[in-house]
Design an enzyme around this catalytic site. Structure first.
Site, PDB file in Angstrom:
ATOM      1  N   VAL A  48     -35.529  51.633  78.901  1.00 44.13           N
ATOM      2  CA  VAL A  48     -36.976  52.502  78.864  1.00 44.13           C
ATOM      3  C   VAL A  48     -37.113  53.282  79.197  1.00 44.13           C
ATOM      4  CG1 VAL A  48     -38.663  52.458  80.068  1.00 44.13           C
ATOM      5  CG2 VAL A  48     -37.018  50.870  81.651  1.00 44.13           C
ATOM      6  N   ASP A  51     -37.752  37.308  89.217  1.00 46.20           N
ATOM      7  CA  ASP A  51     -36.737  38.131  89.431  1.00 46.20           C
ATOM      8  C   ASP A  51     -37.174  38.978  90.393  1.00 46.20           C
ATOM      9  OD1 ASP A  51     -34.190  39.462  89.847  1.00 46.20           O
ATOM     10  OD2 ASP A  51     -34.386  40.040  87.714  1.00 46.20           O
ATOM     11  N   GLY A  62     -30.120  51.098  82.854  1.00 46.18           N
ATOM     12  CA  GLY A  62     -29.192  50.259  83.897  1.00 46.18           C
ATOM     13  C   GLY A  62     -29.006  48.500  83.526  1.00 46.18           C
ATOM     14  N   LYS A  82     -39.334  48.692  76.560  1.00 42.16           N
ATOM     15  CA  LYS A  82     -37.349  48.654  76.812  1.00 42.16           C
ATOM     16  C   LYS A  82     -36.714  48.034  76.483  1.00 42.16           C
ATOM     17  CE  LYS A  82     -37.307  47.345  81.478  1.00 42.16           C
ATOM     18  NZ  LYS A  82     -36.262  46.413  82.138  1.00 42.16           N
ATOM     19  N   MET A 123     -30.427  46.103  83.258  1.00 36.39           N
ATOM     20  CA  MET A 123     -31.121  45.466  82.216  1.00 36.39           C
ATOM     21  C   MET A 123     -31.583  46.072  80.958  1.00 36.39           C
ATOM     22  SD  MET A 123     -31.823  42.090  83.958  1.00 36.39           S
ATOM     23  CE  MET A 123     -34.153  42.358  82.736  1.00 36.39           C
ATOM     24  N   GLY A 124     -30.931  47.423  80.776  1.00 35.92           N
ATOM     25  CA  GLY A 124     -31.216  47.924  79.156  1.00 35.92           C
ATOM     26  C   GLY A 124     -31.716  49.533  79.778  1.00 35.92           C
TER      27      GLY A 124
END
Length: 374
Positions: A25, A138, A20, A40, A22-23
């Site tokens: 996994v 977050d 996604g 991740k 954010m990176g």
């Protein structure tokens, strides 16, 4: 050809679990400790220039190391962190289960019992993190995992909350996810534990109502609604919602940080007695029982989930916590001031504190002070 690297650090990559903004996994194996982990690779915001990348990576490493100190049943534990080909990575506990985001997308809203249990779990996790002066920044359904076997909610992504969002707003920098950010995050101001409580209040609101209180059609409209505190109160969506739950959410969502819930411990203490009893058929009743309270407390460590203040412990044992939740905001603020800051009971600080209030407040403070000094 596999869609993943063979190794990241010392970890042998087995497969891609998800990707996604954010990176990515990966499921991985630690050959040294002989355990399965999740790794991740964190996406660095492309707006971060080359000269700032070194500072960013140093901050990321420091946050990851700090987060590795956390050890709590409702925190996905950080094991390791590093850098591979100028990309930061973090290795953490692999949790078999689903994200709260996925569960909400399938069911829209949860039962009151499940929503409160999950909120207590996350509040307990934040209590420990805040004790280490670690702010998550977050808190959102995508960062909350529900462990399949135990049903415990676990907060993930400690140490990488600043990785993706660095959207310039006004004269500061906003870090978080639109729809779950606090007003001070949007304004790029310094945040403390009350910012995480604002985000958790949004998550609790969404769990019980099926709606995000601030989410609008655009990011700008979402941020504007958040900063203005423009949302529909829970009781207007769910008239049957217990007043205490409505009040707890409202206290989390104050745009004025000084009026907001002061600590995660306070939130957990307020919600714990409100969890409905679940009978053998799995249906919920409205009145909590001693058995229910024991079940809730057993979901996390005593350190993380126990009653946080002497005053709340008294209310809890006398079974009048509902009264504590529903009294006026002014009185609750006074109690929070008294039991949360014992240093006010000494010397000049005490004189200054009592000198600001009415005679009723002064007498109340003196009474509580006497109780503490016994």
């Amino acid at each position: 050809m596999p869609d993943h690297p063979e190794k990241i650090g010392r970890y042998v990559i087995e497969k891609l679990l998800g990707s996604g903004a954010m990176g990515k996994v990966y499921l991985a194996y630690d050959p040294i400790l002989g355990r399965t982990v999740a790794v991740k690779i964190v996406a660095i915001d492309p707006r971060i220039q080359t000269e700032a990348r070194g500072d960013y990576l140093a901050r990321f490493s420091a946050e990851a190391k700090a987060s590795a100190k956390l050890n709590h049943p409702s925190i996905v534990q950080v094991y390791d962190a590093g850098e591979e080909n100028n990309e930061p990575w973090i290795a953490f506990q692999f949790v078999e289960g689903e994200t709260l985001e996925k569960i909400l997308s399938q069911r829209l809203r949860l039962t009151l019992r499940r929503a409160l249990l999950f909120a207590i779990d996350i509040a307990s996790a934040l209590q420990q993190a805040h004790g280490w002066n670690i702010i998550h920044r977050d808190v959102k359904p995508a960062n909350i995992l529900i462990e399949r076997k135990s049903g415990i909610a676990m907060l993930a992504d400690f140490g990488i909350a600043q990785a993706q969002w660095s959207l310039p707003v006004k004269d500061g920098t906003a870090i978080g996810s639109p729809g779950y950010m606090s007003p001070e995050q949007i304004d790029g101001k310094e945040v403390d534990q009350r910012s995480d409580l604002f985000s958790l209040g949004i998550v609790l609101y969404q769990m019980v109502s099926g709606e995000n209180p601030f989410l609008r059609n655009t990011i700008e409209a979402t941020m504007d609604a958040t900063c203005r505190g423009n949302y529909k109160p829970l009781h207007e969506i769910l008239p049957e919602i217990p007043k205490q739950v409505d009040a707890a959410v409202r206290r989390c969502l104050f745009t004025n940080i000084k009026m907001r819930m002061r600590s995660a411990a306070e939130l957990a203490d307020l919600l714990r007695p409100l969890v409905p009893e679940e009978n053998t058929l799995g249906t919920a009743k409205n009145k909590p029982t001693a058995t229910t309270q024991v079940i809730v407390e057993s979901r996390a460590s005593k350190q993380g989930a126990g009653a946080s203040t002497k005053m709340s412990k008294v209310f809890y044992r006398l079974k009048i916590m509902r009264w504590y939740v529903t009294v006026s905001d002014a009185l609750k603020k006074m109690f929070a001031d008294i039991v949360g800051r014992k240093e006010l009971f000494k010397g000049e600080a005490f004189e200054e504190f009592t000198g600001k209030g009415s005679s009723l407040i002064k007498r109340s403070v003196l009474w509580v002070k006497a109780k503490f000094e016994k």
